[in-house]
Design a protein around this motif. Sequence first.
Motif, short mmCIF file in Angstrom:
data_model
loop_
_atom_site.label_atom_id
_atom_site.label_comp_id
_atom_site.label_asym_id
_atom_site.label_seq_id
_atom_site.Cartn_x
_atom_site.Cartn_y
_atom_site.Cartn_z
N LEU A 141 6.52 -2.49 17.69
CA LEU A 141 7.37 -2.78 16.54
C LEU A 141 6.62 -3.00 15.24
N THR A 142 5.37 -3.44 15.31
CA THR A 142 4.64 -3.79 14.09
C THR A 142 3.40 -2.92 13.93
N TYR A 143 3.30 -2.27 12.77
CA TYR A 143 2.15 -1.42 12.44
C TYR A 143 1.39 -2.11 11.30
N ALA A 173 0.34 -2.64 -2.73
CA ALA A 173 1.63 -2.63 -3.43
C ALA A 173 2.11 -1.19 -3.67
N ASP A 174 1.19 -0.27 -3.91
CA ASP A 174 1.57 1.13 -4.09
C ASP A 174 2.15 1.71 -2.81
N ALA A 209 5.71 -4.67 4.13
CA ALA A 209 5.14 -5.81 3.41
C ALA A 209 3.67 -5.61 3.13
N ALA A 210 3.16 -6.36 2.13
CA ALA A 210 1.74 -6.34 1.76
C ALA A 210 1.22 -7.77 1.79
N PRO A 211 0.69 -8.23 2.93
CA PRO A 211 0.16 -9.59 3.02
C PRO A 211 -0.95 -9.86 2.02
N ALA A 232 -3.88 -7.43 -0.88
CA ALA A 232 -4.06 -6.17 -1.62
C ALA A 232 -4.59 -5.03 -0.77
N ALA A 233 -5.12 -5.35 0.41
CA ALA A 233 -5.72 -4.31 1.24
C ALA A 233 -5.00 -4.12 2.57
N THR A 234 -3.84 -4.77 2.76
CA THR A 234 -3.15 -4.71 4.05
C THR A 234 -1.68 -4.35 3.87
N VAL A 235 -1.21 -3.49 4.75
CA VAL A 235 0.19 -3.11 4.78
C VAL A 235 0.71 -3.35 6.19
N GLU A 236 1.88 -3.97 6.29
CA GLU A 236 2.52 -4.19 7.59
C GLU A 236 3.92 -3.60 7.57
N ILE A 237 4.21 -2.78 8.56
CA ILE A 237 5.53 -2.17 8.70
C ILE A 237 6.13 -2.63 10.02
#
Length: 506
Positions: A103-105, A124-125, A152-154, A156-161
């Motif tokens: 479920l989480t990437y 953020a981009d 989401a962006a926890p 500046a260098a991480t993205v969670e889907i």
Amino acid sequence: MLRRSTGLTLLAGIAAAAVILTACTSAPAPSPTATSTGTPDPDATITVGLVLEPTNLDIRRTSGAALEQILIDNIYEGLVTRTQDNEIEPRLASDYTVSPDGLTYSFTLNEGVTFHSGTALTSADVVASFQAVKDDPTLQGNADFAQVATIAAPDAATVEITLTEPNQNFLFALTGPGGLVFQTGDTTDLKTAENGTGPFTLSRWNKGSTITFARNDTYWGEAAGVAEVVFEYIPDFTAGVNAAIDGSLDVLTAVDPNLAPQLEQTGEFVLTTGRTTDKGTLAFNNKKAPLDDIRVREALRLAIDHEALVAAVGAGQTMFGPIPELDPGYEDLSDVISYDVEKAKSLLKEAGHEDLDLTLTIPSFYGTTVPKVLVSDFAKVGVNLEVKSVEFATWLEDVYTNRDYDLSFVLHVEPRDFGNFANPDYYFGYDNPKVQSLYAQALAETDADASAALLAEAARLVSEDHAADWLYNGATITALVPGVAGFPQDSINSRINLQDVTVAAK
């Protein structure tokens, strides 16, 4: 290759790949790309001959292989991309993880990535780009984000889907247009210009002729091997061969197999044969009599001499089910169907159709090779086949939208599009609840091997139901002059990653 959100997204791609790949024989094992015999020239320009020119450059809102082919990985990048073998690998992301429940990437971005505008890429981009795809049904990939709960962006260098339910295809979907990352708030007119993060920038576009890329000297990764790439658009196959022979091109893609000997005879080219996920599909209208009778569908498949058809077309291999060799779930299904004229006649007699009139609707750009073979083969079993060659727009209206057809032929080029057979509303009109259940299970399965096994089971059912016939799995022939190295040879109908291409100094 058709999809609209699982249908029309690739319809333009059908046209693209259809023109790109009109032929297909038992494909030999892929030969190595030309090896440079000299030191690479970092200032070199490479000229590549392609068939279908884009109508505009806005890959977010315009579907089709013509855009994906040149823009993905060269101009625009996603968190992940795919290799020529359709394997997923990181791109803008340095690494990623998927939670055990599927479920989480979580993605970690590479450092130092900048857009061509000079603005630094941040998480953020990525969030803004993906949120737009999720929220806007006019953007490519919108349907692939249907199960996305949050982006989401926890930091500046991480993205969670996070997904609402597991989707085995989601990561692969991120390798397509929907997974590309754009600068937040950018006002660039993407129809005629670009602002990506890739190893090349758009230099100029001479509409109706060429598109030129220049090396991005501030690229965050390894610099491209050539200073400039010129895509020269030549929609006529013979003209393309002539341009290669007269020295105008360094590479010619989509070489017509019947014209390949002309290039070979010069002794000045290396020819490679590449694998694709292109499926030459003979569609049956499963909801329309007499194609709603499985005996009729099986008889038509039995009547086709697939080996001879592939030989006539010129480059490719036989396939007997809906999943090509490069996709998960592939299985050799040649045991399901064979060439058997007498059995075909018997089935048609049993079904009450010893003399049967059918119409094949085919977009005009496919030529006459496939229709001629089908007309001849079907005549041997008492089926009179009328060929209706139409403009692509007419095909879209009559066949794809209104389902007004008996048989149809198009190349479905998109990878991992088995879901079309799990969609009873698709233009095939095929409705098997067991197939639909297996496909849903395959998507929800977090183990890739288990998912592939479920797909293989579903694909066998589709072939045993004779929901369609798969005339061939296409191959693509590329001609290169000596000195060109690193040019991709597989799956180049959908994308050509040119970052590692080099040209030897002369």
